[in-house]
Scaffold this motif. Structure first.
Motif, short mmCIF file in Angstrom:
data_model
loop_
_atom_site.label_atom_id
_atom_site.label_comp_id
_atom_site.label_asym_id
_atom_site.label_seq_id
_atom_site.Cartn_x
_atom_site.Cartn_y
_atom_site.Cartn_z
N ALA A 120 0.83 -1.21 0.00
CA ALA A 120 0.00 0.00 0.00
C ALA A 120 0.86 1.25 0.00
CB ALA A 120 -0.93 0.00 1.22
N VAL A 121 1.92 1.24 0.82
CA VAL A 121 2.83 2.40 0.85
C VAL A 121 3.49 2.58 -0.51
CG1 VAL A 121 5.00 3.23 1.84
CG2 VAL A 121 3.23 2.32 3.33
N THR A 122 3.82 1.47 -1.15
CA THR A 122 4.44 1.56 -2.47
C THR A 122 3.52 2.24 -3.47
OG1 THR A 122 5.64 -0.48 -2.03
CG2 THR A 122 5.49 0.21 -4.31
N LEU A 123 2.26 1.86 -3.46
CA LEU A 123 1.31 2.46 -4.40
C LEU A 123 1.08 3.95 -4.08
CD1 LEU A 123 -1.30 -0.42 -4.72
CD2 LEU A 123 0.52 0.21 -6.31
N VAL A 124 1.07 4.29 -2.80
CA VAL A 124 0.92 5.69 -2.43
C VAL A 124 2.11 6.50 -2.93
CG1 VAL A 124 0.85 7.30 -0.49
CG2 VAL A 124 -0.56 5.24 -0.46
N ILE A 125 3.30 5.96 -2.73
CA ILE A 125 4.50 6.65 -3.21
C ILE A 125 4.49 6.75 -4.72
CG2 ILE A 125 7.01 6.38 -3.45
CD1 ILE A 125 7.12 5.42 -0.63
N GLY A 126 4.04 5.67 -5.39
CA GLY A 126 3.95 5.72 -6.85
C GLY A 126 2.97 6.78 -7.32
N ALA A 127 1.83 6.90 -6.63
CA ALA A 127 0.85 7.91 -7.02
C ALA A 127 1.40 9.32 -6.82
CB ALA A 127 -0.43 7.71 -6.22
N LEU A 128 2.06 9.53 -5.67
CA LEU A 128 2.64 10.85 -5.42
C LEU A 128 3.77 11.18 -6.39
CD1 LEU A 128 2.74 10.80 -1.50
CD2 LEU A 128 1.10 11.98 -2.98
N ALA A 129 4.59 10.15 -6.68
CA ALA A 129 5.71 10.37 -7.59
C ALA A 129 5.24 10.63 -9.01
CB ALA A 129 6.64 9.16 -7.56
N GLY A 130 4.11 10.05 -9.40
CA GLY A 130 3.62 10.23 -10.77
C GLY A 130 2.64 11.36 -10.94
N LEU A 131 2.24 12.00 -9.83
CA LEU A 131 1.22 13.04 -9.93
C LEU A 131 1.71 14.26 -10.71
CD1 LEU A 131 -1.62 13.86 -9.16
CD2 LEU A 131 -0.71 14.80 -7.02
N TYR A 132 2.88 14.77 -10.35
CA TYR A 132 3.39 15.96 -11.04
C TYR A 132 3.68 15.68 -12.52
CZ TYR A 132 6.69 19.51 -12.58
OH TYR A 132 7.34 20.47 -13.31
N PRO A 133 4.38 14.59 -12.87
CA PRO A 133 4.59 14.32 -14.30
C PRO A 133 3.28 14.15 -15.05
CG PRO A 133 6.09 13.01 -12.97
CD PRO A 133 5.13 13.64 -12.03
N ALA A 134 2.27 13.54 -14.41
CA ALA A 134 0.98 13.35 -15.09
C ALA A 134 0.30 14.69 -15.34
CB ALA A 134 0.09 12.45 -14.25
N LEU A 135 0.33 15.58 -14.34
CA LEU A 135 -0.26 16.91 -14.53
C LEU A 135 0.49 17.70 -15.60
CD1 LEU A 135 -0.91 17.88 -10.80
CD2 LEU A 135 -2.60 17.17 -12.50
N ARG A 136 1.80 17.55 -15.61
CA ARG A 136 2.60 18.26 -16.61
C ARG A 136 2.29 17.77 -18.01
NH1 ARG A 136 9.12 19.32 -16.28
NH2 ARG A 136 9.35 20.32 -18.31
N ALA A 137 2.13 16.46 -18.16
CA ALA A 137 1.81 15.92 -19.48
C ALA A 137 0.45 16.38 -19.94
CB ALA A 137 1.88 14.40 -19.43
N ALA A 138 -0.52 16.45 -19.01
CA ALA A 138 -1.88 16.84 -19.38
C ALA A 138 -1.95 18.30 -19.80
CB ALA A 138 -2.83 16.57 -18.21
N ARG A 139 -1.04 19.14 -19.31
CA ARG A 139 -1.09 20.57 -19.61
C ARG A 139 -0.42 20.91 -20.95
NH1 ARG A 139 0.67 21.42 -13.99
NH2 ARG A 139 -1.17 21.80 -12.69
N LEU A 140 0.27 19.98 -21.54
CA LEU A 140 0.97 20.28 -22.80
C LEU A 140 -0.04 20.57 -23.91
CD1 LEU A 140 3.88 17.66 -22.94
CD2 LEU A 140 4.09 20.14 -22.70
N PRO A 141 0.04 21.73 -24.58
CA PRO A 141 -0.85 22.00 -25.73
C PRO A 141 -0.49 21.06 -26.89
CG PRO A 141 0.11 24.02 -24.87
CD PRO A 141 0.85 22.89 -24.23
N PRO A 142 -1.48 20.58 -27.62
CA PRO A 142 -1.20 19.65 -28.72
C PRO A 142 -0.24 20.22 -29.75
CG PRO A 142 -3.53 19.68 -28.20
CD PRO A 142 -2.92 20.78 -27.42
N THR A 143 -0.42 21.51 -30.13
CA THR A 143 0.43 22.11 -31.16
C THR A 143 1.88 22.19 -30.70
OG1 THR A 143 -0.18 24.28 -30.28
CG2 THR A 143 -1.46 23.43 -32.15
N GLU A 144 2.10 22.54 -29.42
CA GLU A 144 3.47 22.62 -28.89
C GLU A 144 4.11 21.25 -28.80
OE1 GLU A 144 5.72 23.76 -24.70
OE2 GLU A 144 3.75 24.65 -25.16
N ALA A 145 3.31 20.26 -28.38
CA ALA A 145 3.84 18.91 -28.28
C ALA A 145 4.19 18.33 -29.63
CB ALA A 145 2.85 18.00 -27.56
N LEU A 146 3.35 18.59 -30.65
CA LEU A 146 3.62 18.05 -31.98
C LEU A 146 4.80 18.75 -32.62
CD1 LEU A 146 -0.02 17.62 -33.35
CD2 LEU A 146 1.64 15.81 -32.84
N ALA A 147 5.03 19.99 -32.26
CA ALA A 147 6.14 20.74 -32.83
C ALA A 147 7.48 20.34 -32.27
CB ALA A 147 5.92 22.23 -32.62
#
Length: 415
Positions: free
Chosen positions: A386-413
Motif C-alpha cells: 500500500a505504501v508503495t502504491l501511495v509513493i507511486g501515485a505521489l511520484a507520478g502526480l506531477y509528471p501526469a499533470l505536466r503531461a496533461a497541460r501540454l498543448p497539442p500544437t506545442e507537443a507536436l512541434a
C-alpha cells in the motif's frame, strides 16, 4: 441575416450533437496504455522498480526477522516456562557479603506456591582447566559450582551430550560442563576418557549442557555433585543461587515471600529475580532497534520514490510528440493524466511486488539458518504494498499533470 446564415444557425445544435465525443478508457485500456512506457524502456523500468524493491525488501526483512526472533523467544519461554524465580545473597547494610543459610532450600520448599526447588553453590578458589599445563591465571572466566541433582528439571536446562549427575555420580569426581565452558575448554563430547582439571583434581566429563536461557550462569559453569564438592574440594555447603518453580498463577505471591523465607535473619539482603523478565526486556530492546531499522528502510523507500518521479518526468519530456499526437486524435487532458499516473502506479507496483518477494525470501532464509519459525506479519506485507502504491501515485502526480497541460500544437512541434 441571409438565408444561409439562418440555416447555419439553425443547424448549429445539430452539428454540436453530431460532433464525436472522446471515447472513455476502460480500466483494462488504462492498464494497457500505462504499460506502453514500461515495455518500451525496460532498462529504465528495471532500475526504477529496483529502487522501490530495495526499500520494500528492507522493510519486510526487518519486520520479518524481528517477528521471527520474537516468535522463537516466545516459543522458548513457552517451553521453559515463565514461572522460574531465582534467589541469591546480596550485601548487608554495611556492604559485607551475606550467605544464604544452610536451611534455605528446605525453607523455600515449604512455600505453598513453590512446586520445585534446586540450587548451585560456588566453590571458591577452584578453577577448571583442560590440562595441568595451563597457567592458573588463564581460567577463561569459568566457575566451579556444586549442583543439586534436580537442577535441570527446575531450570529447564537441557543436555547436549552425555548424562546429568545423579545420587551415585554426584559422590565421585564427575563434572557436567555448561555450553560456553565446554566450548572454551575445547571439549565437544562427554565420555569416560574425557577429563578436566577441577580445583587441582581430575574430573571425568559426564555431560555437556545446551545453552540455558533462563539460567545463563550455568553456561560458563563446571557443575559437580554436592557431595563430591564437599569431599573433594572442601565446599562449605552454602548455596549461592536458589532456583524455585512456582505455580504459574501464583508467581507474584511466591516472589514476595521468597526473600524473608530464604534468609529470615536478613531478608533485605536477599535478591529475588525472575529471569524471564530479562528476556522480555531484551525483546523490548529488539523492538526499539527494529524501529530504527524501519526508519532506514523508509529512507530507502523514499529514495526509490524519487527515482520513480525522476523516471516519469523524463518519460514526459521524451514522449511529448506522443502526447501531442494523442491529444490531436481526441484524447482529453484527463486521459493523458490517467495514462501517466497509471504508468507510475504500475512501475511502483512492480517494485513493490519484487520487494515483497525479496523481503520474504531473505526473512525465510535467515530464520531457517537460525532455527527460528519464519514469521512475516500480514500487515507488513499489505502495508508495504500500500505504501508503495501511495509513493507511486505521489511520484507520478506531477509528471501526469505536466503531461496533461501540454498543448497539442506545442507537443507536436517538438522534434
Amino acid at each position: 441575416m441571409s438565408a444561409v446564415d439562418v440555416a447555419a444557425a439553425g443547424n448549429a445544435p445539430a452539428a454540436r450533437e453530431a460532433a464525436p465525443r472522446p471515447a472513455r478508457l476502460r480500466p483494462r485500456d488504462v492498464v494497457k496504455v500505462g504499460a506502453v512506457g514500461l515495455r518500451t524502456r525496460p532498462p529504465r523500468t528495471f532500475l526504477s522498480a529496483l529502487g522501490i524493491a530495495i526499500g520494500i525488501a528492507a522493510m519486510l526483512a526487518v519486520v520479518g526477522i524481528s517477528s521471527s526472533s520474537r516468535a522463537d523467544l516466545d516459543r522458548t519461554l513457552d517451553a521453559l516456562g515463565t514461572n522460574l524465580l531465582t534467589v541469591a545473597p546480596g550485601q548487608s547494610m554495611t556492604g559485607g557479603d551475606v550467605r544464604l543459610p544452610l536451611t534455605a532450600e528446605e525453607m523455600v520448599e515449604r512455600i505453598g506456591p513453590v512446586e520445585s526447588v534446586s540450587a548451585i553453590g560456588q566453590v571458591t578458589d577452584a578453577s577448571v582447566y583442560r590440562t595441568d599445563r595451563i597457567p592458573e591465571a588463564e581460567h577463561r572466566g569459568l566457575g566451579v559450582y556444586a549442583a543439586r541433582t534436580g537442577l535441570p528439571s527446575t531450570t529447564g536446562a537441557q543436555l547436549r551430550d552425555g548424562a546429568w549427575l545423579n545420587e551415585a555420580t554426584g559422590r565421585y569426581p564427575a563434572v557436567v560442563l555448561g555450553a560456553t565452558a565446554a566450548e572454551r575448554l575445547g571439549i565437544g563430547r562427554a565420555g569416560p576418557e574425557v577429563r578436566v582439571l577441577v580445583g587441582g583434581e581430575w574430573f571425568t566429563v559426564l555431560g555437556i549442557l545446551e545453552p540455558a536461557p533462563l539460567a545463563p550462569e550455568l553456561d560458563t559453569a563446571a557443575l559437580i555433585g554436592w557431595r563430591a564438592a564437599e569431599t573433594e574440594l572442601g565446599f562449605d555447603g552454602h548455596a549461592t543461587t536458589l532456583y524455585a518453580r512456582a505455580a504459574q498463577e501464583r508467581v507474584e505471591a511466591a516472589q514476595r515471600v521468597l526473600g524473608p523465607t530464604a534468609n529470615p535473619a536478613s531478608p533485605g539482603s536477599v535478591e529475588v529475580s525472575r529471569p524471564s523478565d530479562a528476556l522480555v526486556a531484551q525483546r523490548a530492546a529488539d523492538e526499539a532497534f527494529t524501529r530504527l531499522l524501519l526508519g532506514l528502510g523508509a529512507v530507502a523507500l523514499l529514495v526509490g520514490g524519487v527515482g520513480v518521479a525522476n523516471t516519469m518526468v523524463i518519460s514526459v519530456l521524451e514522449r511529448r510528440s506522443e502526447i501531442g499526437l494523442r491529444r490531436a486524435l481526441g484524447a482529453t487532458r484527463g486521459q493523458i493524466r490517467l495514462q501517466f499516473l497509471a504508468e507510475s502506479l504500475l512501475l511502483s507496483g512492480l517494485g513493490g511486488a519484487g520487494g515483497a518477494l525479496l523481503g520474504t525470501g531473505a526473512t525465510a532464509a535467515y530464520a531457517t539458518s537460525q532455527g527460528w519459525p519464519a514469521v512475516i506479519p500480514p500487515w507488513a506485507a499489505g502495508g508495504g504494498l500500500a505504501v508503495t502504491l501511495v509513493i507511486g501515485a505521489l511520484a507520478g502526480l506531477y509528471p501526469a499533470l505536466r503531461a496533461a497541460r501540454l498543448p497539442p500544437t506545442e507537443a507536436l512541434a517538438t522534434p
